[in-house]
Design a protein around this motif. Structure first.
Motif, short mmCIF file in Angstrom:
data_model
loop_
_atom_site.label_atom_id
_atom_site.label_comp_id
_atom_site.label_asym_id
_atom_site.label_seq_id
_atom_site.Cartn_x
_atom_site.Cartn_y
_atom_site.Cartn_z
N ALA A 1 0.83 -1.20 0.00
CA ALA A 1 0.00 0.00 0.00
C ALA A 1 0.86 1.25 0.00
O ALA A 1 0.55 2.24 -0.68
CB ALA A 1 -0.93 -0.02 1.21
N THR B 1 -6.22 3.46 -1.44
CA THR B 1 -6.12 2.02 -1.65
C THR B 1 -7.49 1.40 -1.42
O THR B 1 -8.14 1.65 -0.40
CB THR B 1 -5.11 1.39 -0.67
N LEU C 1 -6.60 -3.72 8.79
CA LEU C 1 -7.22 -2.42 8.52
C LEU C 1 -6.70 -1.35 9.47
O LEU C 1 -6.50 -0.19 9.07
CB LEU C 1 -8.74 -2.53 8.62
N LEU D 1 -3.36 -0.32 8.08
CA LEU D 1 -3.52 0.43 6.83
C LEU D 1 -4.06 1.83 7.07
O LEU D 1 -3.66 2.79 6.41
CB LEU D 1 -4.46 -0.34 5.88
N ARG D 2 -4.97 1.95 8.04
CA ARG D 2 -5.53 3.27 8.35
C ARG D 2 -4.45 4.20 8.86
O ARG D 2 -4.42 5.39 8.49
CB ARG D 2 -6.64 3.13 9.37
N THR E 1 -2.54 5.29 5.61
CA THR E 1 -3.26 6.16 4.68
C THR E 1 -3.56 7.53 5.29
O THR E 1 -3.45 8.55 4.61
CB THR E 1 -4.56 5.49 4.21
N LEU F 1 -8.66 5.12 2.57
CA LEU F 1 -8.68 3.67 2.79
C LEU F 1 -10.10 3.19 2.49
O LEU F 1 -11.06 3.59 3.14
CB LEU F 1 -8.31 3.31 4.23
N VAL G 1 -12.54 2.29 8.21
CA VAL G 1 -12.20 2.72 6.85
C VAL G 1 -12.87 4.04 6.52
O VAL G 1 -13.77 4.50 7.24
CB VAL G 1 -12.61 1.64 5.82
#
Length: 407
Positions: A214, A225, A243, A246-247, A250, A257, A296
């Motif tokens: 990512a 993404t 998640l 990833l959060r 991002t 996200l 997200v």
């Protein structure tokens, strides 16, 4: 057929008592020669005897009787079948009723819609001229995000840069032709949840590799993404952990996200029943959907492949899914409902039933009944390379409230 034969009429030759050899024939002999049974003298009535009551030939053939155990098993089977069919019939009736009524005026695009685009847009098969044509089609609609397929991920979570060689050129062309439209990288892979092959989220190294992929995607110029990992079972804690990681990435980069989400249980705990029966749970619980949605910026429900055989049932199903998703998606998250811009006939999907008009009407009905004024809401169109002009026309006229334009 013999042309010399006179059907239904006896000739003189038939009536003579002398054959062609000149020999006399009795009636009985003639009948036997012609194949007919000779006439026998009837037995005098007085000599005829009635059949003996005990004669087996005079008795009716008795019907075979089922054993008590067999009858009991058949009754149990019929009862179980009724128990299985009754909830199904009740649920289908409810979906049909869910499709009735009129949407609230104003339940139209909020200009937060999205479109899934195929891999050809980043591997060199699509050109700037294709982007110009896409821009003409999208102007005046509610499309704000493009999910461009830039994967798939390798099973270890990595993503080679060779998978998206023309990404920067595409992003620049979209910004030039469609100011304000964001380009997100659509990344996915098959999960090893129902087969030995695939990506394994339970491995910390795999999750770390996905975060690194990512990071690389964002460095290539993508503004977000969009992850589609399937089949993802309800309650998967490793996915929630991914998640969270990833959060952090991002949000630190000012990127989006986004995820594609499974459908929500149409009946309580239906994913558990279906998983036990088929080995493929398919649905998420409503609670788990809410857990994902809170992590997200966007969540797009894959509200197609529903196994519904009629437009009215499919539209009612989409209305139900819209309401269920709205109930647990926070106001801070964009909720998008998927529209079927493809046409297949297979188990789980009937093209004559899962249509764009039925889906849009279902979305509007669900929105009207649950949260008609919801601002962060839209539809997502799947997928660009399979869409027909009729699909685009239905989206523009029924949801975007704009007339169709030449592509």
């Amino acid at each position: 057929m013999d042309e010399n034969r006179t059907d239904g009429i006896r000739t003189d030759t038939d009536r003579t008592d002398t054959d062609r050899t000149g020999k006399d024939q009795t009636d009985e002999a003639r009948d036997e020669q012609r194949g007919a049974a000779p006439i026998r003298e009837e037995q005098p009535r007085a000599e005829r005897q009635p059949p003996h009551p005990g004669d087996p030939a005079t008795q009716p053939t008795p019907r075979p009787r089922l054993r008590p155990r067999t009858r009991r098993l058949l009754r149990i089977a019929a009862g179980l079948l009724a128990l299985l069919l009754l909830p199904l019939l009740t649920a289908e009736t409810a979906l049909r009723l869910n499709y009735t009524g009129d949407p609230t005026p104003g339940t139209l695009t909020r200009h937060k819609d999205a479109l899934w685009l195929g891999h050809a847009w980043v591997d060199g098969r699509r050109t700037d001229r294709d982007v110009e044509a896409l821009a003409r089609r999208l102007r005046g609609t509610g499309i704000r995000d493009l999910y461009v397929h830039a994967g798939p991920l390798e099973h270890d979570g990595t993503l080679p840069a060779s998978a998206y060689p023309k990404a920067r050129r595409l992003i620049a062309a979209v910004h030039r032709e469609l100011p304000g439209v964001r380009v997100q990288a659509w990344l996915g892979d098959k999960l090893a949840t129902e087969s030995p092959d695939g990506l394994r989220l339970e491995r910390a190294a795999t999750r770390a590799a996905i975060v690194t992929s990512a990071r690389q995607i964002l460095a290539a110029g993508f503004e977000g993404t969009h992850f589609d990992l399937e089949p993802l079972h309800s309650g998967d804690r490793d996915y929630l952990s991914l998640l969270d990681d990833l959060r952090d990435l991002t949000h630190a980069r000012g990127a989006v996200l986004s995820v594609a989400a499974h459908q929500i249980d149409p009946l309580p705990a239906f994913h558990s029943f279906w998983g036990t029966t088929t080995g493929h749970p398919k649905w998420w619980s409503q609670a788990y959907f809410g857990q994902v949605a809170r992590r997200v910026d966007q969540i797009a429900v894959m509200s197609y492949d529903t196994m519904q055989p009629l437009q009215s049932l499919y539209g009612g199903y989409v209305a139900q899914q819209t309401s269920l998703a709205l109930e647990v998606t926070p106001e801070s998250t964009d909720l998008l409902m998927g529209l079927p811009f493809y046409h297949e006939n297979r188990f789980g999907h009937w093209a004559h039933a899962e249509t764009v008009p039925a889906a849009v009407r279902g979305v509007r009905l669900g929105l009207s009944r649950t949260d008609a004024d919801r601002a962060r809401f839209g539809v997502a169109l799947y997928v660009d390379f399979a869409a027909t002009e009729a699909d685009w026309r239905a989206y523009r006229e029924d949801w975007a409230a704009t007339p169709p334009t030449a592509s």
